[in-house]
Motif scaffolding. Structure first.
Motif, PDB file in Angstrom:
ATOM      1  N   LEU A 293      42.753  22.105  53.837  1.00 56.02           N
ATOM      2  CA  LEU A 293      41.348  21.581  53.905  1.00 56.02           C
ATOM      3  C   LEU A 293      41.978  20.130  52.399  1.00 56.02           C
ATOM      4  N   LYS A 294      40.796  19.693  51.529  1.00 55.08           N
ATOM      5  CA  LYS A 294      40.922  18.927  50.573  1.00 55.08           C
ATOM      6  C   LYS A 294      41.421  19.531  49.566  1.00 55.08           C
ATOM      7  N   GLY A 295      42.654  19.793  49.808  1.00 57.52           N
ATOM      8  CA  GLY A 295      42.725  20.244  48.366  1.00 57.52           C
ATOM      9  C   GLY A 295      43.233  21.831  48.999  1.00 57.52           C
ATOM     10  N   LEU A 296      44.531  22.512  48.104  1.00 56.82           N
ATOM     11  CA  LEU A 296      44.899  23.977  49.016  1.00 56.82           C
ATOM     12  C   LEU A 296      44.427  25.092  48.094  1.00 56.82           C
ATOM     13  N   VAL A 297      44.056  25.949  48.978  1.00 56.08           N
ATOM     14  CA  VAL A 297      43.982  26.948  48.778  1.00 56.08           C
ATOM     15  C   VAL A 297      44.697  28.070  49.367  1.00 56.08           C
ATOM     16  N   VAL A 298      44.581  29.372  47.958  1.00 52.90           N
ATOM     17  CA  VAL A 298      45.944  30.270  48.698  1.00 52.90           C
ATOM     18  C   VAL A 298      45.078  31.267  48.002  1.00 52.90           C
ATOM     19  N   LYS A 299      45.870  32.749  49.365  1.00 57.44           N
ATOM     20  CA  LYS A 299      44.639  33.524  49.832  1.00 57.44           C
ATOM     21  C   LYS A 299      46.489  34.666  49.675  1.00 57.44           C
ATOM     22  N   THR A 300      46.555  35.222  47.856  1.00 53.75           N
ATOM     23  CA  THR A 300      47.265  36.404  48.278  1.00 53.75           C
ATOM     24  C   THR A 300      46.682  38.203  47.627  1.00 53.75           C
ATOM     25  N   HIS A 301      47.922  39.132  48.594  1.00 57.02           N
ATOM     26  CA  HIS A 301      47.011  40.377  48.777  1.00 57.02           C
ATOM     27  C   HIS A 301      46.180  40.988  47.669  1.00 57.02           C
ATOM     28  N   GLY A 302      44.823  41.597  48.235  1.00 53.08           N
ATOM     29  CA  GLY A 302      44.249  42.230  47.460  1.00 53.08           C
ATOM     30  C   GLY A 302      45.029  42.988  46.589  1.00 53.08           C
ATOM     31  N   SER A 303      46.314  43.935  46.226  1.00 53.70           N
ATOM     32  CA  SER A 303      46.764  44.476  45.585  1.00 53.70           C
ATOM     33  C   SER A 303      47.876  43.529  45.111  1.00 53.70           C
ATOM     34  N   ALA A 304      47.639  42.163  44.831  1.00 59.44           N
ATOM     35  CA  ALA A 304      48.318  41.512  44.210  1.00 59.44           C
ATOM     36  C   ALA A 304      48.808  41.556  42.438  1.00 59.44           C
ATOM     37  N   LYS A 305      49.786  41.719  42.277  1.00 59.33           N
ATOM     38  CA  LYS A 305      50.754  41.596  40.599  1.00 59.33           C
ATOM     39  C   LYS A 305      51.433  40.692  40.244  1.00 59.33           C
ATOM     40  N   ALA A 306      51.411  40.585  38.868  1.00 63.74           N
ATOM     41  CA  ALA A 306      51.811  39.248  38.166  1.00 63.74           C
ATOM     42  C   ALA A 306      53.190  37.867  39.088  1.00 63.74           C
ATOM     43  N   ASN A 307      53.946  39.516  39.599  1.00 63.79           N
ATOM     44  CA  ASN A 307      55.189  38.103  40.465  1.00 63.79           C
ATOM     45  C   ASN A 307      54.295  37.573  41.123  1.00 63.79           C
ATOM     46  N   ASP A 308      52.958  37.711  42.013  1.00 62.73           N
ATOM     47  CA  ASP A 308      52.286  37.063  43.631  1.00 62.73           C
ATOM     48  C   ASP A 308      51.801  36.344  42.853  1.00 62.73           C
ATOM     49  N   ILE A 309      51.430  36.622  41.855  1.00 58.78           N
ATOM     50  CA  ILE A 309      50.135  35.335  41.523  1.00 58.78           C
ATOM     51  C   ILE A 309      50.716  34.203  41.327  1.00 58.78           C
ATOM     52  N   LYS A 310      52.569  34.196  40.085  1.00 56.64           N
ATOM     53  CA  LYS A 310      53.388  33.247  39.903  1.00 56.64           C
ATOM     54  C   LYS A 310      53.901  32.950  41.038  1.00 56.64           C
ATOM     55  N   ASN A 311      54.277  33.055  41.910  1.00 55.22           N
ATOM     56  CA  ASN A 311      55.090  32.894  43.126  1.00 55.22           C
ATOM     57  C   ASN A 311      54.127  32.123  43.732  1.00 55.22           C
ATOM     58  N   SER A 312      52.497  32.503  43.828  1.00 58.50           N
ATOM     59  CA  SER A 312      51.589  31.665  44.624  1.00 58.50           C
ATOM     60  C   SER A 312      51.242  30.482  43.892  1.00 58.50           C
ATOM     61  N   ILE A 313      51.177  30.211  42.063  1.00 56.16           N
ATOM     62  CA  ILE A 313      51.018  28.957  41.957  1.00 56.16           C
ATOM     63  C   ILE A 313      52.018  28.045  41.885  1.00 56.16           C
ATOM     64  N   ILE A 314      53.147  28.782  41.870  1.00 52.27           N
ATOM     65  CA  ILE A 314      54.313  28.332  41.725  1.00 52.27           C
ATOM     66  C   ILE A 314      54.213  26.937  43.103  1.00 52.27           C
ATOM     67  N   GLN A 315      53.517  27.897  44.583  1.00 54.83           N
ATOM     68  CA  GLN A 315      53.987  27.478  45.582  1.00 54.83           C
ATOM     69  C   GLN A 315      52.896  25.746  45.741  1.00 54.83           C
ATOM     70  N   CYS A 316      51.738  26.302  44.670  1.00 57.20           N
ATOM     71  CA  CYS A 316      50.829  25.097  44.764  1.00 57.20           C
ATOM     72  C   CYS A 316      51.470  23.959  44.782  1.00 57.20           C
ATOM     73  N   VAL A 317      52.220  23.959  43.406  1.00 55.03           N
ATOM     74  CA  VAL A 317      52.730  22.844  42.871  1.00 55.03           C
ATOM     75  C   VAL A 317      54.212  22.597  43.934  1.00 55.03           C
ATOM     76  N   THR A 318      54.437  23.384  44.898  1.00 56.76           N
ATOM     77  CA  THR A 318      55.480  22.789  45.490  1.00 56.76           C
ATOM     78  C   THR A 318      54.542  21.713  46.813  1.00 56.76           C
ATOM     79  N   PHE A 319      53.284  22.555  47.252  1.00 57.07           N
ATOM     80  CA  PHE A 319      52.531  22.019  48.397  1.00 57.07           C
ATOM     81  C   PHE A 319      52.071  21.013  47.266  1.00 57.07           C
ATOM     82  N   ARG A 320      51.324  20.940  46.160  1.00 59.40           N
ATOM     83  CA  ARG A 320      51.364  19.008  45.866  1.00 59.40           C
ATOM     84  C   ARG A 320      52.811  18.027  45.410  1.00 59.40           C
ATOM     85  N   GLU A 321      53.322  18.738  45.308  1.00 61.93           N
ATOM     86  CA  GLU A 321      54.748  17.690  45.031  1.00 61.93           C
ATOM     87  C   GLU A 321      55.344  16.903  46.314  1.00 61.93           C
TER      88      GLU A 321
END
Lengths: 338, 338
Positions: A293-321
């Motif tokens: 996609l023209k930008g990143l979309v990340v789907k975390t699982h429905g039962s995601a906790k803070a740590n999953d969200i945090k790691n998903s955000i960091i993943q977006c950063v790496t993706f961009r970098e």
């Protein structure tokens, strides 16, 4: 300070929203000063959660979204009608370049549809695949595609292989990742029609390290880094992984609790067992990216906790970098540009 | 004495042949006087193994087979050329009614091809499916089809559902078994083209207890008794089950052995753990039947031990006693007879 990397996060998505989402966002921005998170959700609720934390105000902004798309809603309709939902607003931010990426633990269907319709495909990408990381004995493997495109064609699978390879190399950090096609036997002549058509195309593909077929049995043993498949089979792999692991660990626990002797043993083994089982958990790598996609979309699982969200955000950063999308354009568009 | 039930057994098939096969055959005939086993294999080897046991000579007969089909051989060729192999001779015995069933732990490919070509289909059966039992939290489920027919059509899947239902009810003893179609979502509109075509046909089918779609995650939880799918997805389920269980138990063992404390704990929990994990093992039910043939062919896994062989032979006896093939004819042929 360098340019900020901007991630929009669905504050209303998932079973533990907004509580765990807000917590995860705060944890993510504390790891680096150049991350900015937009928490997209019902303003009042989100702000109330945020009050508990101290953080640099320039790193978090709340974007009010009055509507919420429920998991059970038919996705096409939901995306079309709920213009003020967190998913639609977050994706539109990516489309308008106000955010580099969007993270959501909400409705898979709405995320897949929204990604295609709102964010839009990179020119030349035929189908954007959803590609979760699954745990293996050796680390993780990327399962691509896992839900976005059932009844995919061979040309789609070739693109999945390329995008998956780029992702594993640059975001997860596996050099020259081994790419395999999910099959029911190791030999080249095995498989269904789709696999038979795709196999020679992958074999001829110079920009990936194609190692041939992989049987499902070998996935948990870490037989390949990128596992290429159409979404029906991919989805079955993903969900069965969960189901078997769940059932087996329940059986182990039942065993541990069944006698006095075993209960005492359970106390002794608990810390060591926790340690080894933790290695068999892919959530530290973030959620499943919807690639192409023209930008990143990340789907975390429905039962995601803070740590999953945090790691998903960091993943977006790496993706961009790592400029994954430039790399995807480079490898995909040379062949399929019309 | 009532009429003998005759089972031909491939004495040369599997990793532990002929040793474990012969042992299993002897154990099987000791359970009932009306079982006769034909051990098909290299006479000298088989007779030497048999010397270790005492048994009623009228219950075991050795049939000399000078050739062996290796697992790696291309199956069509092997069946055509190795006329004196244990698989070809054993299947021909079923065809000629000299045996009611054939059990083999040998080459899956050769067994599937031989079943179709040598034993032959019941009139009206379009494709004979291979249907292993897999363990669940509640007992076992029949996974049908699991390797015989990739790219199957909707009409095949309907037949699989009927045959699977008959098998579970009469051989495994589950009354009114719940039949589900393997899918990637619970809703009727979900799925790939094949599932969408098959779903309404199964729904309209009066002689089965169709409960709708099952997601892979729910299989280990025991969500259905008969899981209908084409062979590509079925094979993935079967092999991933094995792979995930294997990897997870390895991880558990690593945890148990990692510290002194956990090693002591491991000794205490071992008996209880063994007990609960034993419940998660389908081999007590025998091997995977290849259904819809004019006689029964059972494929046990390559690493089959005596107990698997014994249970597979007993499974053949039940199959015969319950007159499964008459029941299959009754339910299949009414609709598809040309």
């Amino acid at each position: 300070m360098s340019e900020m990397i901007k991630v929009a996060v669905d504050a209303m998505g998932g079973d533990h929203a907004p509580l765990e989402v807000v917590k995860g966002a705060v944890e993510a921005i504390k790891t680096r000063e150049d991350i900015k998170v937009f928490l997209v959700g019902q303003e009042e609720l989100v702000k109330k959660e945020l009050e508990q934390y101290t953080y640099k105000p320039e790193q978090i902004e709340v974007v009010d979204a009055k509507e919420v798309i429920e998991t059970a809603e038919p996705p096409v309709n939901a995306i079309r009608k709920k213009k003020q939902s967190s998913i639609v607003l977050g994706m539109n931010m990516v489309k308008k370049n106000e955010a580099d990426a969007f993270v959501s633990a909400g409705s898979s269907g709405a995320i897949l549809v929204g990604g295609q319709v709102l964010v839009g495909r990179i020119k030349g990408v035929e189908r954007p695949p959803l590609a979760p990381l699954i745990p293996t004995e050796k680390g993780v493997a990327l399962l691509i595609d896992c839900g976005a495109n059932v009844d995919a064609r061979a040309s789609h699978l070739v693109q999945f292989a390329k995008m998956g390879s780029i992702y594993m190399e640059n975001v997860v950090g596996i050099k020259n990742p081994k790419v395999a096609i999910l099959n029911i036997g190791a030999e080249e002549e095995k498989g269904n029609q789709l696999v038979k058509e795709t196999f020679p195309l992958l074999k001829a593909c110079e920009d990936i390290n194609f190692i041939g077929s992989i049987e499902a049995r070998e996935i948990p043993h870490g037989g390949a880094d990128v596992i290429v498949t159409e979404a029906f089979a991919g989805n079955i792999v993903l969900k069965l992984y969960e189901g078997v692991a769940d059932t087996l660990l329940t059986k182990v626990k039942e065993g541990l609790m069944s006698t006095l002797r075993s209960k005492i043993g359970a106390l002794l083994i608990k810390p060591a067992l926790k340690q080894t089982l933790k290695a068999f958990d892919a959530s530290q790598y973030g959620g499943a990216p919807l690639l192409g996609l023209k930008g990143l979309v990340v789907k975390t699982h429905g039962s995601a906790k803070a740590n999953d969200i945090k790691n998903s955000i960091i993943q977006c950063v790496t993706f961009r970098e790592q400029e994954i999308n430039s790399k995807i354009k480079e490898h995909i568009c040379t062949e399929t540009e019309e």
